[in-house]
Design a protein around this motif. Sequence first.
Motif, short mmCIF file in Angstrom:
data_model
loop_
_atom_site.label_atom_id
_atom_site.label_comp_id
_atom_site.label_asym_id
_atom_site.label_seq_id
_atom_site.Cartn_x
_atom_site.Cartn_y
_atom_site.Cartn_z
N LYS A 194 -11.57 -45.64 81.92
CA LYS A 194 -10.74 -46.31 83.07
C LYS A 194 -11.44 -45.49 84.25
O LYS A 194 -12.28 -45.99 85.00
N ALA A 195 -12.29 -44.05 84.38
CA ALA A 195 -13.29 -44.19 85.00
C ALA A 195 -14.28 -44.77 85.80
O ALA A 195 -14.65 -44.86 86.08
N VAL A 196 -15.06 -44.67 84.32
CA VAL A 196 -16.13 -45.16 84.11
C VAL A 196 -15.77 -46.84 85.00
O VAL A 196 -16.66 -46.92 85.51
N ILE A 209 -16.16 -51.98 77.18
CA ILE A 209 -15.45 -50.76 76.83
C ILE A 209 -14.62 -50.99 75.33
O ILE A 209 -14.94 -52.58 75.54
N SER A 210 -14.62 -49.10 74.58
CA SER A 210 -14.46 -50.24 73.62
C SER A 210 -13.03 -49.59 72.88
O SER A 210 -12.20 -48.02 73.41
N MET A 211 -11.49 -50.79 73.11
CA MET A 211 -10.07 -49.77 72.96
C MET A 211 -10.04 -49.21 71.58
O MET A 211 -10.05 -49.78 70.16
N ASN A 212 -9.09 -48.18 71.57
CA ASN A 212 -8.89 -47.19 70.34
C ASN A 212 -7.45 -46.99 70.28
O ASN A 212 -6.84 -46.66 70.12
N THR A 213 -6.69 -48.78 70.34
CA THR A 213 -5.10 -48.25 70.50
C THR A 213 -4.97 -48.22 68.79
O THR A 213 -5.98 -48.07 68.08
N LEU A 227 -3.04 -55.29 73.69
CA LEU A 227 -2.94 -54.70 74.66
C LEU A 227 -2.94 -55.68 76.16
O LEU A 227 -3.32 -57.24 75.34
N THR A 228 -3.46 -55.70 77.41
CA THR A 228 -3.20 -57.05 78.36
C THR A 228 -4.50 -56.33 79.16
O THR A 228 -5.02 -56.11 79.74
N VAL A 248 -9.17 -54.32 81.78
CA VAL A 248 -8.10 -54.28 80.95
C VAL A 248 -6.92 -53.42 81.94
O VAL A 248 -7.35 -52.50 82.58
N ASP A 249 -5.77 -53.43 80.97
CA ASP A 249 -4.53 -52.71 82.07
C ASP A 249 -4.61 -51.37 81.28
O ASP A 249 -3.81 -50.72 80.16
N PHE A 250 -5.45 -50.47 81.94
CA PHE A 250 -5.25 -48.98 81.04
C PHE A 250 -4.07 -48.44 81.03
O PHE A 250 -3.94 -47.41 80.00
N ASP A 251 -3.75 -48.73 82.54
CA ASP A 251 -2.44 -47.59 82.42
C ASP A 251 -0.70 -48.18 81.20
O ASP A 251 -0.68 -46.99 80.78
N GLU A 252 -1.45 -49.15 80.68
CA GLU A 252 -0.29 -49.43 80.07
C GLU A 252 -1.28 -49.15 78.91
O GLU A 252 0.37 -48.45 77.64
#
Length: 281
Positions: A194-196, A209-213, A227-228, A248-252
Amino acid sequence: MFKIVDKQVLNPTTIKMVIDAPLIAKKAAPGQFIILRVDEKGERIPLTISDSDKENGTVTIIIQIVGKTTMLLNNLEKGDSILDFVGPLGKASELDGYKKVAVIGGGTGCAIAFPQAKALHIAGAKVDMIAGFRNTDLIILEQEMKDVCDKLTVMTDDGSNGNKGFVTNALKENIENGADYDLVIAIGPLPMMKAVAELTRPYNIKTIISMNTIMVDGTGMCGGCRLTVDGETKFACIDGPDFDGHLVDFDEAMRRSTTYKDIEYREMHSDDCRLLNKINK
Ligand SMILES: Cc1cc2nc3c(=O)[nH]c(=O)nc-3n(C[C@H](O)[C@H](O)[C@H](O)COP(=O)(O)OP(=O)(O)OC[C@H]3O[C@@H](n4cnc5c(N)ncnc54)[C@H](O)[C@@H]3O)c2cc1C
Ligand code: FES
């Protein structure tokens, strides 16, 4: 069964395993992952294909020991076998046509970022790698990363390698010194990615980014990896794991990532798990 043909300890909490899996090695591309199950009672966990060797028919995975299944994996040695090893899953990263790329890894995320950097380097792009670790004892893959990029910057949160700061400090410095990136790839913990993405947004640099859900089936059926992205529901296992970091909705995603924290804690500290650890000490 899938045989472990090599095992190495990379740091106190990270291991590398080379697995005999010729069909997966034949098809694997950067960005893709496998789902494994250690034994018939085991849970399914996703791990990125960090490297693959078509000739020898092997797939390399790098594992951070964080809970029950990764501990069980750590208890296996060269010559042992893993029951299920399924893949390659997910979409391969789209890496064609870029000239100058910053590839950023945070902790074990470096293992996931490494194949991207390697593919870009082979394709002729100029690659700056920035790797971040909490301290110098946790640094992994330093030589491997050096080999596949034009410039490697290793940062530590506590400065114990002589380079104190976060990956975002190094990225900002590179951008402000004129690195004309046409792509930034960031792979690591959600707050880091998110910071990047927030850093690159005002510079309008495309950021993947690569999502590690949480993933269960890895085939789009269970909804666990939902994810959204840009207001739309996506599934990390089939639509990703790579996504546009600016959408990407990082907070969610961060809220969803803690859903099973209590269960995971109980599993890791169950008698069953403690017993396994004692047996293997
Ligand atoms: C596409 C993808 C690629 C990944 N690649 C790697 C990798 O190359 N190396 C690596 O060390 N880790 C990787 N991970 C994370 C890895 O899957 C988890 O660390 C692992 O599942 C932890 O399992 P555990 O039982 O040991 O720990 P647990 O105690 O069960 O969980 C610890 C933490 O791991 C995560 N996690 C747990 N179960 C799952 C699951 N089914 N799916 C996703 N995350 C989970 C959660 O954040 C959880 O809080 C990846 C995750 C995804 C989604
Ligand atoms: S892991 Fe089940 S839908 Fe993606």
